[in-house]
Design a protein around this motif. Sequence first.
Motif, PDB file in Angstrom:
ATOM      1  N   TYR A 110       0.774  -1.236   0.000  1.00 17.07           N
ATOM      2  CA  TYR A 110       0.000   0.000   0.000  1.00 17.07           C
ATOM      3  C   TYR A 110       0.812   1.297   0.000  1.00 17.07           C
ATOM      4  CZ  TYR A 110      -3.660  -3.301   1.250  1.00 17.07           C
ATOM      5  OH  TYR A 110      -4.522  -4.371   1.259  1.00 17.07           O
TER       6      TYR A 110
ATOM      7  N   PHE B 259      -1.758   2.428  -5.055  1.00 18.39           N
ATOM      8  CA  PHE B 259      -2.452   3.210  -4.032  1.00 18.39           C
ATOM      9  C   PHE B 259      -1.780   4.551  -3.722  1.00 18.39           C
ATOM     10  CE2 PHE B 259      -3.266  -1.294  -3.193  1.00 18.39           C
ATOM     11  CZ  PHE B 259      -4.646  -1.321  -3.241  1.00 18.39           C
TER      12      PHE B 259
ATOM     13  N   GLU C 210      -4.073   7.714  -2.955  1.00 19.56           N
ATOM     14  CA  GLU C 210      -4.832   7.694  -1.713  1.00 19.56           C
ATOM     15  C   GLU C 210      -3.944   7.491  -0.481  1.00 19.56           C
ATOM     16  OE1 GLU C 210      -5.698   6.023  -4.416  1.00 19.56           O
ATOM     17  OE2 GLU C 210      -7.760   6.586  -4.925  1.00 19.56           O
TER      18      GLU C 210
ATOM     19  N   ASP D 141     -10.605   5.074   5.544  1.00 23.81           N
ATOM     20  CA  ASP D 141     -11.255   4.726   4.290  1.00 23.81           C
ATOM     21  C   ASP D 141     -12.734   4.520   4.562  1.00 23.81           C
ATOM     22  OD1 ASP D 141      -8.933   4.838   2.798  1.00 23.81           O
ATOM     23  OD2 ASP D 141      -8.465   2.715   3.112  1.00 23.81           O
TER      24      ASP D 141
ATOM     25  N   LYS E  72     -12.500  10.495  -3.642  1.00 23.02           N
ATOM     26  CA  LYS E  72     -12.975   9.227  -4.190  1.00 23.02           C
ATOM     27  C   LYS E  72     -11.803   8.339  -4.603  1.00 23.02           C
ATOM     28  CE  LYS E  72     -17.528  10.689  -5.841  1.00 23.02           C
ATOM     29  NZ  LYS E  72     -18.439  10.781  -7.005  1.00 23.02           N
ATOM     30  N   ARG E  73     -12.018   7.063  -4.457  1.00 26.09           N
ATOM     31  CA  ARG E  73     -10.997   6.079  -4.828  1.00 26.09           C
ATOM     32  C   ARG E  73     -10.720   6.155  -6.320  1.00 26.09           C
ATOM     33  NH1 ARG E  73     -11.178  -0.404  -3.387  1.00 26.09           N
ATOM     34  NH2 ARG E  73      -9.403  -1.018  -4.700  1.00 26.09           N
ATOM     35  N   THR E  74      -9.441   6.075  -6.671  1.00 22.86           N
ATOM     36  CA  THR E  74      -9.051   6.120  -8.081  1.00 22.86           C
ATOM     37  C   THR E  74      -8.389   4.831  -8.551  1.00 22.86           C
ATOM     38  OG1 THR E  74      -6.877   7.067  -7.560  1.00 22.86           O
ATOM     39  CG2 THR E  74      -8.684   8.616  -7.975  1.00 22.86           C
ATOM     40  N   ASN E  75      -7.912   3.990  -7.616  1.00 23.69           N
ATOM     41  CA  ASN E  75      -7.169   2.790  -8.007  1.00 23.69           C
ATOM     42  C   ASN E  75      -8.100   1.623  -8.303  1.00 23.69           C
ATOM     43  OD1 ASN E  75      -7.462   0.972  -5.461  1.00 23.69           O
ATOM     44  ND2 ASN E  75      -6.861   2.970  -4.644  1.00 23.69           N
TER      45      ASN E  75
ATOM     46  N   TYR F 189     -13.073  -0.208  -0.718  1.00 26.48           N
ATOM     47  CA  TYR F 189     -13.547   1.036  -0.100  1.00 26.48           C
ATOM     48  C   TYR F 189     -13.957   1.971  -1.226  1.00 26.48           C
ATOM     49  CZ  TYR F 189      -8.978   3.071  -1.301  1.00 26.48           C
ATOM     50  OH  TYR F 189      -7.871   3.519  -1.978  1.00 26.48           O
ATOM     51  N   SER F 190     -14.720   2.992  -0.900  1.00 27.41           N
ATOM     52  CA  SER F 190     -15.213   3.896  -1.949  1.00 27.41           C
ATOM     53  C   SER F 190     -14.425   5.195  -2.019  1.00 27.41           C
ATOM     54  CB  SER F 190     -16.690   4.218  -1.712  1.00 27.41           C
ATOM     55  OG  SER F 190     -16.852   4.975  -0.516  1.00 27.41           O
ATOM     56  N   SER F 191     -13.910   5.639  -0.849  1.00 24.00           N
ATOM     57  CA  SER F 191     -13.218   6.923  -0.799  1.00 24.00           C
ATOM     58  C   SER F 191     -12.396   7.010   0.481  1.00 24.00           C
ATOM     59  CB  SER F 191     -14.213   8.085  -0.865  1.00 24.00           C
ATOM     60  OG  SER F 191     -15.218   7.932   0.119  1.00 24.00           O
ATOM     61  N   SER F 192     -11.534   8.005   0.529  1.00 28.19           N
ATOM     62  CA  SER F 192     -10.718   8.263   1.714  1.00 28.19           C
ATOM     63  C   SER F 192     -11.153   9.576   2.340  1.00 28.19           C
ATOM     64  CB  SER F 192      -9.234   8.351   1.332  1.00 28.19           C
ATOM     65  OG  SER F 192      -8.791   7.144   0.742  1.00 28.19           O
TER      66      SER F 192
END
Length: 262
Positions: free
Chosen positions: A23, A32, A35, A197, A238-241, A248-251
């Motif tokens: 990570y 990652f 994020e 997250d 929002k998650r991009t990877n 997870y959807s977002s940080s």
Amino acid sequence: MDPGCHKLYHVHGFDSRQFLEHYLSDKADMVFGEESLKFPIENLTKVFTEGHIKGDVLIDLSLSSMVHHLYSACEFFNHIIVLKAQDRCILELKRWLNTRTGAFDWGHATKLHADIEGKCDQLQDKEEKVRSAVQHVMRCNLEQENMTDPIVLPPADCIISTWILGAISKDQDEYIRYLRKFSGLLKPGGHLIIIEDLDGTYYTVGNERHHYLTCDEDFLRKALVGEGFVINYCKVQKRTNMSDLVDYSSSIFIAAHREKSV
């Protein structure tokens, strides 16, 4: 999802080096970076350089053996105390702090931080400042009333909690209980920084899945307010990877201060 299906960080532990490689590394297949590296560093740099969060003692209660989230903090606090729930995480962190052979290379994170600060000529100096500021790395028992018994810690001006509350809490009631326990380490008016997250259920280390609490921004805001905190800054990304190592959807990044006792 039933947390019993997955391992719990503070109960079962994990290979902290594998976590860092999955990570937080600079490997080509590590997806990652946006994020796990850039998002925390950018927001920590912002809230610390604004000058409202500073003092003598900062306590770090975070997952695994991370140091990149302390790069900004070392400029604003004289003493950083790192608490870890697992011995393997302590050993991995101390390997870097003591510049031992085989330590995880945080050079990419150091450069990213320097780029964000606009101080690219201070790479080596930045790592040495972190090493000097981190004066204690201690084992803690999250279930004890005094997590570091028999040692009593000095009240902290600030606590940073990165990904650990979601990893140790089986449900939302436990999250609030641990949040209250962490908050008890703060001075009146002290600051709390939480990085989590959202909408996740698990993360993977090696071949093992570990529990992560499903929660959203609304729950975190209400939990903090319920414990007497005033939220000063909140950022959601929002998650991009694309990876099945974690869901997870977002940080989210939240900086708050404690206004009153509860």
